[in-house]
Design a protein around this motif. Structure first.
Motif, PDB file in Angstrom:
ATOM      1  N   PRO A 185       0.821  -1.214   0.000  1.00 12.18           N
ATOM      2  CA  PRO A 185       0.000   0.000   0.000  1.00 12.18           C
ATOM      3  C   PRO A 185       0.855   1.263   0.000  1.00 12.18           C
ATOM      4  O   PRO A 185       1.818   1.381   0.760  1.00 12.18           O
ATOM      5  CB  PRO A 185      -0.826  -0.139   1.276  1.00 12.18           C
ATOM      6  N   SER A 186       0.494   2.199  -0.848  1.00 10.72           N
ATOM      7  CA  SER A 186       1.324   3.383  -1.060  1.00 10.72           C
ATOM      8  C   SER A 186       1.528   4.205   0.203  1.00 10.72           C
ATOM      9  O   SER A 186       2.562   4.867   0.349  1.00 10.72           O
ATOM     10  CB  SER A 186       0.693   4.266  -2.145  1.00 10.72           C
ATOM     11  N   SER A 187       0.567   4.182   1.115  1.00  9.43           N
ATOM     12  CA  SER A 187       0.696   4.965   2.338  1.00  9.43           C
ATOM     13  C   SER A 187       1.833   4.474   3.232  1.00  9.43           C
ATOM     14  O   SER A 187       2.242   5.170   4.160  1.00  9.43           O
ATOM     15  CB  SER A 187      -0.621   4.933   3.126  1.00  9.43           C
ATOM     16  N   ARG A 188       2.381   3.276   2.934  1.00  6.41           N
ATOM     17  CA  ARG A 188       3.495   2.730   3.707  1.00  6.41           C
ATOM     18  C   ARG A 188       4.864   3.137   3.143  1.00  6.41           C
ATOM     19  O   ARG A 188       5.895   2.877   3.765  1.00  6.41           O
ATOM     20  CB  ARG A 188       3.413   1.205   3.745  1.00  6.41           C
ATOM     21  N   TYR A 189       4.873   3.728   1.949  1.00  9.80           N
ATOM     22  CA  TYR A 189       6.152   3.999   1.303  1.00  9.80           C
ATOM     23  C   TYR A 189       7.015   4.977   2.096  1.00  9.80           C
ATOM     24  O   TYR A 189       8.238   4.846   2.129  1.00  9.80           O
ATOM     25  CB  TYR A 189       5.927   4.540  -0.114  1.00  9.80           C
ATOM     26  N   ARG A 190       6.404   5.953   2.721  1.00  7.84           N
ATOM     27  CA  ARG A 190       7.193   6.954   3.441  1.00  7.84           C
ATOM     28  C   ARG A 190       7.969   6.305   4.588  1.00  7.84           C
ATOM     29  O   ARG A 190       9.157   6.588   4.780  1.00  7.84           O
ATOM     30  CB  ARG A 190       6.292   8.061   3.977  1.00  7.84           C
ATOM     31  N   GLU A 191       7.317   5.413   5.331  1.00  7.20           N
ATOM     32  CA  GLU A 191       7.982   4.807   6.484  1.00  7.20           C
ATOM     33  C   GLU A 191       9.086   3.852   6.071  1.00  7.20           C
ATOM     34  O   GLU A 191      10.104   3.730   6.763  1.00  7.20           O
ATOM     35  CB  GLU A 191       6.961   4.086   7.372  1.00  7.20           C
ATOM     36  N   ILE A 192       8.920   3.165   4.925  1.00  4.31           N
ATOM     37  CA  ILE A 192       9.968   2.231   4.503  1.00  4.31           C
ATOM     38  C   ILE A 192      11.058   2.929   3.695  1.00  4.31           C
ATOM     39  O   ILE A 192      12.121   2.346   3.476  1.00  4.31           O
ATOM     40  CB  ILE A 192       9.398   1.043   3.704  1.00  4.31           C
TER      41      ILE A 192
END
Length: 357
Positions: free
Chosen positions: A293-300
């Motif tokens: 899910p794209s909303s997880r990209y910032r944290e990873i």
């Protein structure tokens, strides 16, 4: 390096829960609210500022539908939720290109063969030169101007490009369809989209049909310009690498990860920019893990960048204005004859076929 990136992926997938689905549903609600507000304001607004606000709201709704919702759902990022409204097999978006054809050409052709000259269709754009591997021709000089001219109609340009790819015979058998049927699907979808935005809603406005037609067309143009700008930032800055086909020979998982990292560029900015860009602002993370899910990209992204630094892999990222400028410098340099290119750009887009193996 491959093992570490695999670990980032497995840890992220293992923590997906209802909060991720709740986030996307909130975006869907916001998109529907913006569309309703935009259309009502365009239909009934009396003042010019009100109608401008309606155009902006409708354009924002279409951007969210295409990028943060449609693109990410069609990658299967939410298939695990078992929600038919958010499943890649059943979702259809608000744009000319049918979802099933996009899933093949983007999810498979582009992502699997990312930035490989001759295989990635993002490196084929008719008279526009997009890589140093493409032999220079005199008509390439007009490429940047032609690219700018197509920006307001990017949606149509993407559909025409898809139709051209069908003509090459690269999609029909894979989609278990015929080129004729796929072209008919594109024409039918285009007719439905035009009937909705350019015929139905203007007619519902009665005497103000002309004003509504202009407003709806303006919203479409704004959506197209935004998607065009984001795509430039993601794919064509100077530091992005184009590869030759020999990289596929015995390509390991780690080498594939490197190719995905070197063939993409990130954009730095605010949370609102991330959302309106469909989190294409983390294009590197998206190419590494397209079904996360794209909303997880910032944290990873912090983990991915740390891994890249430790293994000496360049991680291309810059602000939105800097990436736009870099992409235009690169495309203008590619449009010039080889002996006149050095004076225009810091560096040409290069290919790496074996130095990282």
């Amino acid at each position: 390096m491959a093992a570490e990136l695999d670990n980032v992926y497995s840890r992220t997938i293992g923590t997906l829960d209802e909060n991720d689905v709740r986030y996307l549903r909130s975006i869907v609600r916001a998109q529907r609210a913006l569309e309703a507000a935009g259309r009502c304001t365009i239909q009934f607004g009396r003042s010019r500022p009100a109608r401008v606000a309606g155009v902006l709201a409708l354009a924002a709704a279409k951007i969210l539908d295409n990028l943060e919702i449609g693109h990410n759902v069609l990658h299967g990022q939410y298939d695990w939720a078992k929600d038919p409204h958010l499943h890649s097999d059943s979702y259809e978006w608000d744009t000319i290109l049918p979802a099933r054809l996009w899933r093949y050409q983007h999810n498979f052709v582009h992502h699997v063969y990312a930035n490989i000259y001759g295989l990635d269709e993002n490196l084929r754009a008719g008279p526009i030169r997009l890589s140093v591997q493409q032999p220079w021709q005199p008509h390439h000089i007009a490429g940047p101007l032609l690219l700018l001219a197509t920006a307001p109609i990017a949606e149509l340009a993407i559909a025409l490009h898809a139709a051209d790819e069908i003509g090459r015979g690269s999609t029909s058998s894979d989609l278990k369809s015929t080129p004729k049927r796929l072209r008919q699907d594109i024409l039918l979808k285009a007719a439905r989209q035009a009937a909705k935005d350019l015929v139905l809603f203007p007619l519902l406005s009665g005497r103000r049909a002309g004003d509504t037609l202009i407003a709806n067309s303006s919203a479409l143009v704004l959506r197209n310009l935004w998607i065009f700008a984001i795509s430039l930032c993601n794919h064509y800055p100077e530091d992005v690498t184009v590869f030759n086909q020999d990289v596929l020979e015995n390509e390991t998982r780690g080498q594939r990860y490197v190719r995905q990292i070197r063939g993409a560029a990130n954009i730095e900015g605010s949370r609102m920019l991330h959302i309106l860009a469909g989190h294409f602002t983390h294009h590197i993370e998206h190419h590494l893990f397209p079904d996360v899910p794209s909303s997880r990209y910032r944290e990873i992204s912090y983990q991915v960048r740390n891994i890249c630094e430790r293994y000496g892999i360049p991680y291309t990222t810059a602000s939105f204005p800097a990436q736009i400028a870099s992409a235009f410098r690169n495309l203008c340099a590619l449009a010039l004859p080889p002996n006149g290119r050095k004076s225009f750009a810091r560096r040409s887009r290069r290919h790496e076929s074996g130095d990282w193996r």
